[in-house]
Design a protein around this motif. Structure first.
Motif, short mmCIF file in Angstrom:
data_model
loop_
_atom_site.label_atom_id
_atom_site.label_comp_id
_atom_site.label_asym_id
_atom_site.label_seq_id
_atom_site.Cartn_x
_atom_site.Cartn_y
_atom_site.Cartn_z
N ALA A 10 139.27 -10.34 19.69
CA ALA A 10 138.05 -11.11 19.93
C ALA A 10 136.96 -10.25 20.57
CB ALA A 10 138.36 -12.31 20.82
N LYS A 11 137.36 -9.23 21.32
CA LYS A 11 136.38 -8.35 21.95
C LYS A 11 135.76 -7.38 20.94
CE LYS A 11 138.72 -8.42 26.45
NZ LYS A 11 139.43 -7.60 27.46
N ILE A 12 136.50 -7.10 19.87
CA ILE A 12 136.01 -6.18 18.83
C ILE A 12 135.07 -6.90 17.86
CG2 ILE A 12 136.75 -4.85 16.80
CD1 ILE A 12 139.12 -3.92 18.41
N ARG A 13 135.42 -8.16 17.52
CA ARG A 13 134.58 -8.94 16.60
C ARG A 13 133.19 -9.12 17.20
NH1 ARG A 13 138.83 -13.26 16.39
NH2 ARG A 13 140.29 -12.73 14.72
N GLU B 251 123.89 -15.78 22.02
CA GLU B 251 125.30 -15.83 22.42
C GLU B 251 125.98 -14.48 22.27
OE1 GLU B 251 129.16 -18.74 21.65
OE2 GLU B 251 127.71 -18.44 20.05
N VAL B 252 125.58 -13.71 21.26
CA VAL B 252 126.15 -12.37 21.07
C VAL B 252 125.82 -11.49 22.28
CG1 VAL B 252 126.17 -10.30 19.61
CG2 VAL B 252 125.95 -12.57 18.55
N TYR B 253 124.59 -11.57 22.74
CA TYR B 253 124.15 -10.74 23.87
C TYR B 253 124.83 -11.15 25.18
CZ TYR B 253 120.45 -8.85 20.89
OH TYR B 253 119.76 -8.21 19.90
N THR B 254 125.00 -12.45 25.41
CA THR B 254 125.61 -12.89 26.66
C THR B 254 127.12 -12.62 26.66
OG1 THR B 254 125.83 -15.15 25.77
CG2 THR B 254 123.88 -14.67 27.11
N GLN B 255 127.78 -12.81 25.51
CA GLN B 255 129.23 -12.64 25.45
C GLN B 255 129.64 -11.18 25.43
OE1 GLN B 255 131.46 -14.78 22.55
NE2 GLN B 255 131.24 -16.71 23.64
N HIS B 256 128.94 -10.35 24.65
CA HIS B 256 129.40 -8.98 24.44
C HIS B 256 128.69 -7.95 25.30
CE1 HIS B 256 132.11 -9.97 21.19
NE2 HIS B 256 131.15 -10.62 20.55
N LEU B 257 127.44 -8.24 25.69
CA LEU B 257 126.67 -7.24 26.45
C LEU B 257 126.36 -7.68 27.88
CD1 LEU B 257 124.14 -6.03 23.72
CD2 LEU B 257 126.42 -5.17 24.24
N GLN C 139 117.30 -12.80 29.40
CA GLN C 139 117.31 -11.51 28.72
C GLN C 139 117.81 -11.66 27.27
OE1 GLN C 139 119.92 -9.51 31.47
NE2 GLN C 139 118.23 -8.42 32.49
N ALA C 140 118.85 -12.47 27.09
CA ALA C 140 119.42 -12.66 25.74
C ALA C 140 118.43 -13.34 24.82
CB ALA C 140 120.71 -13.48 25.84
N TRP C 141 117.66 -14.30 25.35
CA TRP C 141 116.67 -15.01 24.51
C TRP C 141 115.58 -14.05 24.05
CZ3 TRP C 141 116.93 -19.50 22.17
CH2 TRP C 141 115.76 -20.07 21.63
N ALA D 197 123.26 -7.47 16.41
CA ALA D 197 122.71 -7.63 17.75
C ALA D 197 123.39 -6.72 18.77
CB ALA D 197 122.82 -9.09 18.19
N ALA D 198 124.70 -6.58 18.68
CA ALA D 198 125.44 -5.78 19.66
C ALA D 198 125.60 -4.33 19.21
CB ALA D 198 126.82 -6.40 19.92
N SER D 199 124.84 -3.90 18.23
CA SER D 199 124.88 -2.52 17.70
C SER D 199 126.30 -2.12 17.31
CB SER D 199 124.32 -1.54 18.74
OG SER D 199 123.02 -1.88 19.11
N PRO D 200 126.93 -2.85 16.37
CA PRO D 200 128.31 -2.52 15.98
C PRO D 200 128.39 -1.16 15.29
CG PRO D 200 127.35 -4.07 14.43
CD PRO D 200 126.36 -3.93 15.55
N LYS D 201 129.57 -0.58 15.34
CA LYS D 201 129.79 0.70 14.65
C LYS D 201 130.09 0.49 13.17
CE LYS D 201 131.59 2.97 18.82
NZ LYS D 201 131.48 1.80 19.71
#
Length: 519
Positions: free
Chosen positions: A79-82, A109-115, A121-123, A164-168
């Motif tokens: 879940a942390k990788i997705r 939600e991507v910014y608050t959960q993963h970053l 800030q997320a908005w 949003a979370a700059s995935p690899k």
């Protein structure tokens, strides 16, 4: 070059049925790899397997991401990788986006959960990433719900959420399906820009070989769960080795225009049909929005007219107006009656004259109905006088017409492939023996081989029943294949209308010129 993603001898099973067979592929950091193949070849099963999204699939082999086997990883760690390390753009953003939340809430939600960003800030980050993906007036659109955006805007919002979370690694599953050629080009350019900007690896799943040729570094060809060819893009398109790959590359629509158009018999006359809706301007006021400027056209018996234009141009609005699924002004004359002047009770027994095949056949069917119930329903609602034996014969005949086995009647929509569901949607429209058939993007979600089969089927049915057809499509090759005349819509206005051959040879309007340039 070291692989960021490595799929090694992967087999996949739905229960006892094997759907992937010893699949191998590698994607390096910053590389663009495309997977192509017909519906049912295993492309999406593999993509979902990388993210472990389908609990009904069991797996053998290894899917290594940055040295970790995703197939053996605990759900909590996965879940942390997705979303953080691996992003995914799904095929249909309207169903992938949550309809009860604004796109801003879903991206934030991507910014608050993963970053770990704050809500404020997320908005702001959601607004910034929407703007980066090319959505105009992002500060307003961030407050919109998915249904309030056009197809191209929804796809951009889905891409914004995925990156949003700059995935690899970004997995894009049919990201341009059902978009017009100009928007397709924009989405591909957007993916290329974001991929280069973030130095992402990109796994691109598509049935559109034209886009793959322009976009990918390498191409993997899948057939019935097997990888049958894997080569650099230029090599594959210039010297394909496998017969299946060669067949895909050669499966372009051919000219199947009906030669038997009865120019003396008008079956559908449309006069100044326009659509205007009310929209809330404030808590206490509404304003009128013009979705479709008045359109006029005449359709002859046996003729096909193509309707083209970008997402939001009014194509589907026109189709729904003709079918009385949207309130409209003007006149729609078929079988001597003006449909727009009839009450709903008067219209019901007249509906058999004109039928519509909707864009997404899966959502157009009731999932709780067998195909026997679904195909019988129009006959019952429109009070077509058939006894049980005659109705059964009508259903079997229409299955024969669309080249499906009789035992299809006992099955449910989810038990069919995409191409089969499209045939069933056509069968349901044909069961009442219409004079006019409206088809909204009938081949948009199908691979090139199935597209060709559906177009041949439509040409055959047109000859068999003397059908007149209105075909809505973003694919200009589909329009050229079946249509004698075409109508071009932009921003709800007709900008060009005439013979297909003449418009293709010398388009007058700059918008039409732009569409043909991306063909």
């Amino acid at each position: 070059m070291d692989a960021l993603l490595s799929v090694e001898q992967v087999n996949a099973y739905f229960g006892a049925k094997q759907v992937l067979f010893d699949v191998d592929l590698q994607v390096a950091a910053g590389q663009k790899v495309a997977i192509v193949g017909e519906s049912g070849s295993g492309k999406t099963v593999l993509a979902q397997g990388i993210m472990r999204l389908n609990p009904d699939v069991s797996w053998q082999g290894q899917i290594q991401y940055a040295g970790q086997n995703l197939l053996a990883m605990p759900e909590k760690q996965l879940a942390k990788i997705r979303g953080r390390d691996i992003g995914m753009v799904f095929q249909e953003p309207m169903t992938a986006l949550n309809p009860v939340f604004t796109v801003g809430n879903q991206i934030a939600e991507v910014y608050t959960q993963h970053l770990g960003l704050t809500r404020a800030q997320a908005w702001q980050a959601a607004i910034d990433i929407l703007q980066e993906t090319g959505i105009q007036d992002a500060a307003t659109k961030v407050k919109a719900y998915p249904f309030q955006l056009s197809g191209g805007q929804r796809q951009r919002a889905m891409i914004a959420m995925a990156v949003a979370a700059s995935p690899k690694l970004l997995i894009a599953d049919e990201p341009t399906t059902a978009l017009d050629v100009a928007v397709q080009a924009q989405i591909v350019q957007l993916l290329q820009r974001l991929q280069a900007e973030y130095h992402m690896a990109l796994l691109y799943i598509s049935h559109d070989l034209r886009l793959v040729e322009r976009f990918a570094d390498e191409v993997v060809v899948m057939q019935q769960g097997h990888v049958v060819e894997h080569a650099p893009t230029q090599t594959l398109f210039s010297a394909a080795q496998h017969p299946y790959t060669q067949e895909l590359l050669n499966a372009k629509p051919e000219n199947m225009c009906n030669p038997d158009v009865d120019q003396a018999h008008t079956v559908l006359a449309i006069e100044n049909v326009g659509v205007e809706v009310k929209q809330a301007a404030s808590w206490f006021q509404t304003k009128k929005i013009r979705l479709l400027e008045p359109v006029s056209l005449r359709l002859q018996r046996g003729e096909t007219m193509g309707i083209v234009g970008e997402s939001g141009s009014g194509k589907t609005t026109l189709a729904k107006a003709l079918m009385r699924l949207l309130p409209a002004s003007g006149k729609v004359d078929i079988a001597g009656k003006d449909w727009l002047a009839l009450s709903m009770n008067e219209l019901t027994p007249e509906r058999h004259h004109m039928q519509m095949v909707f864009q997404d056949p899966f959502s157009a069917f009731n999932p709780r109905m067998t195909m026997e119930q679904a195909l019988s329903e129009p006959l019952l609602i429109q009070k077509i006088a058939l006894n049980d034996s005659e109705r059964e014969q009508r259903l079997l005949q229409v299955l024969d017409d669309v080249d499906l086995p009789h035992d299809s009647l006992k099955r449910y929509p989810h038990e069919f492939s995409g191409g089969q569901r499209q045939r069933l949607a056509i069968a349901r429209a044909l069961v009442v023996r219409p004079q006019v058939l409206i088809l909204d993007e009938p081949t948009s979600a199908l691979d090139v081989r199935l597209q060709k089969h559906i177009l041949r089927l439509l040409a055959k049915l047109q000859q068999q029943y003397g059908l007149s057809m209105l075909i809505i499509s973003h694919d200009l090759d589909v329009i050229a294949s079946l249509s004698q005349r075409m109508l071009v819509l932009q921003h709800g206005k007709v900008v060009e209308q005439g013979e297909v051959a003449a418009i293709f040879a010398a388009p007058n309007h700059p918008y039409t010129q732009n569409l043909l340039q991306h063909r």
